[in-house]
Design a protein around this motif. Sequence first.
Motif, short mmCIF file in Angstrom:
data_model
loop_
_atom_site.label_atom_id
_atom_site.label_comp_id
_atom_site.label_asym_id
_atom_site.label_seq_id
_atom_site.Cartn_x
_atom_site.Cartn_y
_atom_site.Cartn_z
N ILE A 1 10.51 17.00 2.49
CA ILE A 1 9.95 15.92 3.31
C ILE A 1 11.01 14.86 3.55
CG2 ILE A 1 8.28 14.01 3.28
CD1 ILE A 1 6.33 16.00 1.87
N ALA A 2 11.73 14.48 2.51
CA ALA A 2 12.76 13.44 2.64
C ALA A 2 13.80 13.84 3.69
CB ALA A 2 13.44 13.19 1.30
N VAL A 3 14.34 15.04 3.57
CA VAL A 3 15.39 15.50 4.49
C VAL A 3 14.84 15.59 5.91
CG1 VAL A 3 16.87 17.46 5.09
CG2 VAL A 3 16.77 16.64 2.72
N SER A 4 13.65 16.14 6.07
CA SER A 4 13.06 16.28 7.39
C SER A 4 12.80 14.92 8.05
CB SER A 4 11.75 17.06 7.28
OG SER A 4 11.07 17.08 8.51
N GLU A 5 12.18 14.01 7.33
CA GLU A 5 11.86 12.69 7.90
C GLU A 5 13.12 11.89 8.22
OE1 GLU A 5 9.01 11.32 8.97
OE2 GLU A 5 8.10 13.26 8.52
N LEU A 6 14.10 11.94 7.34
CA LEU A 6 15.32 11.18 7.58
C LEU A 6 16.12 11.77 8.73
CD1 LEU A 6 16.27 10.33 3.91
CD2 LEU A 6 15.43 8.75 5.66
N GLU B 1 -1.07 13.64 0.39
CA GLU B 1 0.20 13.27 -0.23
C GLU B 1 1.42 13.53 0.67
OE1 GLU B 1 -2.26 15.08 -1.65
OE2 GLU B 1 -2.09 15.05 -3.84
N PRO B 2 1.51 14.68 1.35
CA PRO B 2 2.70 14.90 2.20
C PRO B 2 2.82 13.85 3.32
CG PRO B 2 1.60 16.98 1.76
CD PRO B 2 0.69 15.90 1.25
N GLU B 3 1.72 13.51 3.94
CA GLU B 3 1.75 12.50 5.01
C GLU B 3 2.11 11.12 4.46
OE1 GLU B 3 -0.86 14.56 4.36
OE2 GLU B 3 -0.70 15.94 6.06
N ALA C 1 5.48 8.95 5.29
CA ALA C 1 5.37 7.56 5.76
C ALA C 1 6.31 6.65 4.97
CB ALA C 1 3.93 7.07 5.65
N CYS C 2 6.53 6.92 3.69
CA CYS C 2 7.47 6.12 2.89
C CYS C 2 8.86 6.15 3.52
CB CYS C 2 7.56 6.65 1.47
SG CYS C 2 6.10 6.38 0.45
N ALA D 1 0.83 -1.20 0.00
CA ALA D 1 0.00 0.00 0.00
C ALA D 1 0.87 1.26 0.00
CB ALA D 1 -0.91 0.00 1.22
N VAL D 2 0.30 2.37 -0.40
CA VAL D 2 0.99 3.65 -0.40
C VAL D 2 1.48 3.95 1.02
CG1 VAL D 2 0.72 6.14 -0.74
CG2 VAL D 2 -0.29 4.54 -2.37
N GLY D 3 2.74 4.32 1.12
CA GLY D 3 3.34 4.68 2.40
C GLY D 3 3.98 3.53 3.14
N GLU D 4 3.67 2.31 2.76
CA GLU D 4 4.25 1.15 3.42
C GLU D 4 5.55 0.74 2.75
OE1 GLU D 4 1.36 -1.99 3.73
OE2 GLU D 4 -0.01 -0.75 4.91
N ALA D 5 6.24 -0.25 3.33
CA ALA D 5 7.53 -0.70 2.80
C ALA D 5 7.65 -2.22 2.95
CB ALA D 5 8.67 -0.01 3.53
N ARG D 6 8.31 -2.84 1.98
CA ARG D 6 8.57 -4.29 1.97
C ARG D 6 10.04 -4.51 1.64
NH1 ARG D 6 4.16 -3.75 3.59
NH2 ARG D 6 2.19 -4.57 2.83
#
Length: 167
Positions: A130-135, A87-89, A93-94, A55-60
């Motif tokens: 978003i990438a920089v902030s989340e990481l 979309e931002p949320e 989550a990704c 699903a969107v936002g999940e990871a495998r």
Amino acid sequence: MTLRAWRGDITALAVDAVVNAANSSLLGGGGVDGAIHRAAGPQLREYCSKLGGCAVGEARLSPGFGLPARYIIHTVGPIWRGGAQGEPEQLAACYRNSLALAEQHQLQSLAFPAISCGIYGYPLEAAARIAVSELRSGLGAAAHVREVLLVGFSAEQDELYRRLLDA
């Protein structure tokens, strides 16, 4: 822990895991997803066919097969629909879920592409922020992850990552 920009082909990196900007089927597609599937070889599609999608936002997680990377973390970014559809949320989550999966499997080095910025149409600067902030926020809690690369395929992506990381 190091968070830095790197410009080039994500499929050439010998890291513990490359992150794949996948579609929900996990069976390959265009852009970075297609490049990762081609470089990893047909075993990747066969393996992913047994994962039941994502699903969107999940990871495998899957093995890297023919890649120099040991593993592939597949995550499904949102399709850009103007930014008011969550979309931002979903994009945040990704990054969070990919980092959590790496931590769960005690991976030390990761490489992220610009998730959702290709055919999914996410504006590059908004996605990079978003990438920089989340990481940055997630890496403080990651005991095993030591190095994260934000991979810019183009000069524009690379320069944007470098500017945001220097801020």
